[in-house]
Write a protein that holds these residues in place. Sequence first.
Motif: not given
Length: 397
Positions: A262-275
Amino acid sequence: MKFTQFLKTRGAIAAIFMGIFYAVAMLGIFLPGYAAIPGNVDKLPIAIVNDDTGEYGAKIADQLEKNLPFKNIETDVANKQALKDLEKNELALVVHIPKTFSEDMQKGETSSSIDFTINEAGATTISSTMKSVVTEINNQLSTQFSQQTAQGVLMNFNVPKEQASELAKKIETAYVGNVVSINEVPNGMNNNMLPMFLTMAGYTGAMIGAMQLVGAFKENRRKASKTRLFIYVQLTALLIAVVASLAATGIAYIINDPSASKFLSIVGQQILNYMVCFNFTAILIFLVGEGGMILNLPILLIQTLANGATMSREMMYKPYEWMSHISPMYYSVQAYFAKLYGSISPSHFIWPLIAVGGVAILINIAIVAFIHKPVPVENSVSEDKMESVKNETEVTA
């Protein structure tokens, strides 16, 4: 400088104001918000599914519907659909009375018990409250059925002694409730609060980043067009989002150790969350400048209650519930619960999060286009030539 003069400085006045404002805002938002617990527990939706073909099931279903402290009880839903709704946290509890319940109870068998299903991948208050409710229900039903079994024994009092022990066991085990927990969260409060902490880490960083980058946007208005500067602001925010998200996810893996897949999925959501959070919080700063941060703080505090980590929408008072529908934090927290511990796709919450971000960036574009007045851009080429001539003059001299 005297102390009284120092107190009149801009920094001192700002510090005094923020100290009072933050204390009033925090207590004025948190205390009323948490007052909904446990007062609004009765607003939680549950389902009672009676598949029993005998008389016991109907009596129990009717008894539960009358006595349980919930106003929203669904009784006309199939067990399969109820469990799907529970997965999505649209229900807080599913009570299922199986088909052979009455028959098994009359035989004194405990192989067919009532199932109480709880989804742990959701607000902490709901799972803990439902467990307490289920424990109380099971205690009452156990007493009720033990008494009914005892009455049956008394009616057949003249039974052989060798059957006495078996009858006694039937009295003790006449009813056993089956508590089913789906999407169990690993032990430790750090695991249960991980969706909220990941979201808040991105939100607070984005809020401070919005203040700094919008400030840079305004400082450099004479050096580039506002369109170019706005693009630079977004690109810088994206760069920060990537770096900060990798750092946040890395710490989460060191401490909580979620699944590596789930690492990449979490990173992706975290980037989306930040933006999304960046553009959401930048609206007020683009609109009113640094003063927008003062308004952003209460909005942040409200979202810490309205994000669904502690209580569901059904339990929230109206202002918090309204905020949850436009809150980036709500959709991010729910998506993380589904992603980390649930068995449903987080897309149900990701798309609303994207929608909030899309609306926020459109508002920011409109503010920059129509409210920020055009400023003449200095000619950088002419400046370079003037600097070159100045240098040559200094060398000649």
